[in-house]
Write an enzyme that holds these catalytic residues in place. Structure first.
Site, short mmCIF file in Angstrom:
data_model
loop_
_atom_site.label_atom_id
_atom_site.label_comp_id
_atom_site.label_asym_id
_atom_site.label_seq_id
_atom_site.Cartn_x
_atom_site.Cartn_y
_atom_site.Cartn_z
N GLY A 411 1.06 6.65 -2.56
CA GLY A 411 2.40 6.45 -3.11
C GLY A 411 2.80 4.99 -3.00
O GLY A 411 1.96 4.08 -3.02
N SER A 412 4.07 4.74 -2.83
CA SER A 412 4.60 3.37 -2.92
C SER A 412 4.23 2.46 -1.75
O SER A 412 4.47 1.25 -1.82
CB SER A 412 6.12 3.41 -3.07
OG SER A 412 6.46 3.94 -4.34
#
Length: 666
Positions: A411-412
């Site tokens: 993810g981020s």
């Protein structure tokens, strides 16, 4: 001419007559015997024995006894040699003595001795020949008639696994052995067996089998099962049963229990298959062997070598040691793990499915490797019941799964890595802004209905610092497309993707890049979706360039390994590393930052949040994993990367942020 023919004929007859009268020499006979002996063909050796020797032992007993001795003593490379005498034995002799040397390797080491074989001339079926006047001393000179061979062993102590401060993670401790005294069961056998069966998870047949062993006597303690020392509830119930007795016994114990179970693993009784697979390594059927985790990885170091003697005991009780292998205890192994931090992180996970890694970003020391939920290694080591195994295997949260060994979409938390690569290649700089409008974006119609979505629209052009602050997916998608697949993939490899952590003690899966064969896949990969996957420890290590002037520090797990080893050198220049460090500090310190929930007053934290989504198609509601990577900027001694599964209905990445905050809280 006739005269010469008669002379020649006479000579031929003379030679034939001489050949027919030539007797077998004892040394020739012994040569045949020695060949059979070296081949351990004891059944054929028996045929060479003298009548007197045969009168002392049958062929079956001779063959079985010496075959068993060689097998039990693990005799290999046995070799009997002798030199033929310079002169032939006198034809009138009835007895011959031939010195020989015997050497062999055994379970207790090398054995060698000199001895003398006695051969006697006997006539059988009207033919004279030499026979060996065998006795038991031919096997070993000290093995006199009636003597017995024993193999007393000294068990090797298994090496301890210790944390960086010397605290035990796997040590030799004690367990409680539950047993029965048969005479105390009289009149209530069925009731006792049933109660014990219910509490220990064994069938009554299994208990009865132990009670039926040949050595069992009415007043003897019969071991049934071992239980952990700390299982006081079970112990109190067991001791109320008539005939049940307990005793403390030595056992492998795991002081951190579930908190380090996946990392340390556990030992269990060795199986027949494992003995066969490890043939020649000194294992016995009563041994334990590492079943998983570091107990398995470090098996060769930890197990040690049992000591053993080959002892001959005479009928007068005197004993002679003919070979001895000294016991060699297993080696202790000290890790870089901090037991208190390992336990703190595990407890903070609260049983939620997920994983975490903590490391010193300067030295590279792995301080914690956690997988949650977990299992009790003390229980599995002593022998879990079928019911207990079923509960573990069928648990929806998969407590047996080692999550820190596996890889996951980051993810981020991937964005600082993407940013660093883009800065190196000129696809981004700290001043350059991107004009992005709205919460969704796609490159063009070739993307069909697919769009990149961001959470926040700041209604202003976005530079790199703001893109990290707001975790702007669109900014990073556009940056990756400008960067291009080849440069992005090359940059990822410079961060250690698809490259196992060099010489790392625990086998972890290498982080994966995936195909990245479309623009959409490239865009998604920039913010940790697509087919990008990372192990939790590699994720932690990937942030070390921001605290080490651009050097990616190699994680280590052994306490004695060199600190500060550089895995990948200068993958970020010093200026960009310093600015990234500041940008990640803002993610937590700035009220607008996605990691602001992790702010600790007086303890500056740099970090990055991430939410990895798992769903079939865009627009669906799927599973979400929340991630947070953070470290203290003033004194970077601990860097934590943590992932919690299934946070889609509980606050997303904020769940991970709050856990890491409590872990780092001074």
């Amino acid at each position: 001419m006739r005269r010469w023919f008669l002379v020649s004929l006479f000579l031929v007859f003379a030679l034939v007559a001489t050949g027919c009268n030539k007797e077998v020499q004892p040394e020739d006979r012994f040569t045949e015997y020695v060949k059979l002996w070296n081949d351990q063909k004891f059944d054929k050796m028996y045929d060479y024995l003298s009548e007197e020797a045969k009168g002392k032992i049958s062929k079956e007993d001779f063959t079985n006894r010496y075959t068993k001795i060689y097998k039990d003593l693990e005799i290999e490379d046995a070799k009997v040699t002798f030199k033929k005498p310079a002169e032939a034995t006198d034809k009138k002799a009835k007895k011959a003595e031939l010195p020989f040397t015997s050497s062999m390797n055994s379970v207790a080491g090398k054995i060698a001795f000199d001895h003398e074989a006695v051969l006697v001339k006997e006539e059988r079926d009207k033919e004279a020949n030499w026979y060996i006047d065998w006795d038991t001393t031919y096997i070993f000179p000290d093995l006199k008639e009636g003597a017995k061979i024993s193999l007393p062993a000294t068990r090797a102590k298994r090496g301890d696994i210790l944390d960086k401060n010397g605290e035990g993670l796997a040590v030799t401790g004690t367990a409680i052995e539950i047993g029965l005294v048969p005479k105390n069961m009289e009149g209530q056998e069925e009731e006792v067996l049933q109660k014990l069966s219910d509490l220990l998870g064994l069938t009554t047949e299994q208990i009865q089998k132990e009670l039926s062993a040949p050595w069992v006597k009415p007043d003897l303690f019969v071991p049934i099962k071992k239980i952990p020392m700390d299982d006081t509830d079970l112990l109190s119930q067991l001791t109320t049963i008539a005939a049940v007795q307990t005793r403390e016994v030595s056992a492998r114990v795991y002081p951190l229990g579930e908190a380090a179970a996946h990392l340390i693993g556990y030992v269990g009784p060795i199986t027949a298959d494992e003995i066969e697979k490890n043939a020649g390594k000194g294992y016995q059927s009563s041994d334990v062997i590492g079943k998983r985790g570091l107990e398995q990885v470090l098996e060769e170091k930890l197990k040690g070598e049992h000591g053993v003697k080959i002892v001959i005991k005479q009928t007068d009780e005197t004993e002679t040691v003919i070979a001895e292998k000294k016991v060699k205890n297993g080696e202790d192994v000290q890790l870089s793990i901090d037991a208190s931090l390992q336990t703190k992180i595990f407890n903070e996970m609260g049983g939620s499915p997920g994983t975490a890694a903590a490391m010193n970003p300067v030295t590279g020391e792995t301080l914690a490797l956690v997988s949650s939920p977990s299992f009790n290694p003390n229980l599995l080591s002593l022998g879990a019941t079928k019911k207990q195994w079923t509960e573990l295997e069928e648990n929806k949260d998969a407590p047996l799964l080692n999550r820190f060994k596996s890889t996951y979409a980051p993810g981020s938390v991937m964005k600082p890595i993407t940013a660093a690569i883009a800065l190196n290649e000129g696809a981004a700089d700290w001043e350059k802004t991107r004009n992005i409008e709205g919460l969704t974006w796609k490159k063009d119609s070739s993307w069909g209905g697919y769009q990149v979505v961001r959470v926040t629209d700041p209604n202003t052009p976005v530079n790199l610092e703001k893109a990290l602050l707001y975790s702007d997916n669109i900014y990073f998608a556009q940056t990756a497309l400008e960067l291009g697949k080849d440069k992005f993939v090359s940059g990822l490899k410079s961060f250690g993707f698809e490259d196992p952590i060099p010489s790392y003690l625990y086998p972890l899966e290498a982080s994966k890049i995936g195909k990245m064969d479309t623009e959409v896949a490239l865009a998604d990969s920039s913010y940790g979706q697509g087919q990008i996957e990372m192990s939790i420890l590699h994720l932690a290590a990937a942030y070390t360039p921001f605290t080490n002037s651009g050097n990616l520090i190699k994680p280590i797990l052994l306490a004695g390994e060199e600190h500060g080893q550089v895995w990948k050198e200068k993958i970020v220049n010093e200026e960009n590393a310093a600015k990234m460090n500041q940008a990640l500090l803002n993610v937590v310190e700035d009220p607008s930052g996605t990691g602001h929930a992790g702010k600790i007053e007086g303890y500056p934290i740099a970090g990055k949040t991430g939410t990895a989504e798992y769903k079939e198609k865009q627009g669906d509601k799927g599973k979400e994993n929340g991630l947070f990577v953070a470290y203290n900027t003033d004194n970077p001694e601990i860097l934590v990367a943590l992932m919690v599964e299934g946070v889609e209905n509980s606050g997303g990445s904020k769940v991970a942020v709050e856990k890491v905050k409590r872990i780092l809280q001074p």
